[in-house]
Design an enzyme around this catalytic site. Structure first.
Site, PDB file in Angstrom:
ATOM      1  N   CYS A   1       3.301   0.754  -8.275  1.00  0.00           N
ATOM      2  CA  CYS A   1       3.828  -0.799  -8.120  1.00  0.00           C
ATOM      3  C   CYS A   1       4.477  -1.379  -9.199  1.00  0.00           C
ATOM      4  CB  CYS A   1       2.709  -1.776  -7.803  1.00  0.00           C
ATOM      5  SG  CYS A   1       1.946  -1.399  -6.171  1.00  0.00           S
TER       6      CYS A   1
ATOM      7  N   CYS B   1      -1.794   1.413  -4.244  1.00  0.00           N
ATOM      8  CA  CYS B   1      -0.797   2.087  -4.526  1.00  0.00           C
ATOM      9  C   CYS B   1      -0.699   2.603  -6.125  1.00  0.00           C
ATOM     10  CB  CYS B   1       0.539   1.074  -4.322  1.00  0.00           C
ATOM     11  SG  CYS B   1       0.720  -0.371  -5.277  1.00  0.00           S
TER      12      CYS B   1
ATOM     13  N   CYS C   1       0.902  -1.258   0.076  1.00  0.00           N
ATOM     14  CA  CYS C   1       0.048  -0.015  -0.004  1.00  0.00           C
ATOM     15  C   CYS C   1       0.887   1.047  -0.134  1.00  0.00           C
ATOM     16  CB  CYS C   1      -1.116   0.077   1.057  1.00  0.00           C
ATOM     17  SG  CYS C   1      -0.123   0.142   2.927  1.00  0.00           S
TER      18      CYS C   1
END
Length: 132
Positions: free
Chosen positions: A88, A84, A10
């Site tokens: 990522c 996120c 996250c």
């Protein structure tokens, strides 16, 4: 066969991903390698997340927010993202899941409990799939 590895990601690695990692460690024991990281890690774990997990007998106070590293993603079998976005990294051949969860940042314990419980349900499902 080596044990599966799960990475929870996250933004701040201070709430959702830490609770998910705590649940998976608690439910899977040492059968699964558990990692967590954040695209912009906070300085400390969210105190409401710590308190919510403590209520169910899981202590995450020894965890620290960590910066997401592409090598950690590459070394993981399953990557679970929680808001996120594009931060990522993507590696072909990895299993990715995106869990839509409220962010516990700035929320009190009463608001964090349902997030904690939702995460438990999702972790139990993931664990059952890994065992299958």
């Amino acid at each position: 066969m080596s044990k599966p590895s799960v990475l929870f990601v996250c933004v701040h690695n201070a709430g959702r991903s830490q609770m998910a990692a705590g649940w998976l460690r608690h439910l899977a024991g040492d059968a699964v390698e558990v990692r967590s990281a954040g695209s912009a890690p906070a300085d400390t774990i969210n105190p409401a997340a710590v308190a919510a997990m403590r209520e169910v007998g899981i202590d995450i106070t020894d965890q620290r927010p960590k910066l997401l590293d592409p090598g950690t993603v590459e070394a993981s079998d399953v990557v679970v993202t929680m808001g996120c976005g594009d931060a990522c990294p993507y590696f072909p051949g990895k299993r990715y899941e995106d869990w839509k969860l409220d962010d516990p940042a700035g929320k009190g314990l009463d608001a964090v409990r349902p997030i904690r419980d939702d995460i438990r349900t999702r972790v139990e499902k993931l664990l059952a799939e890994l065992a299958g």
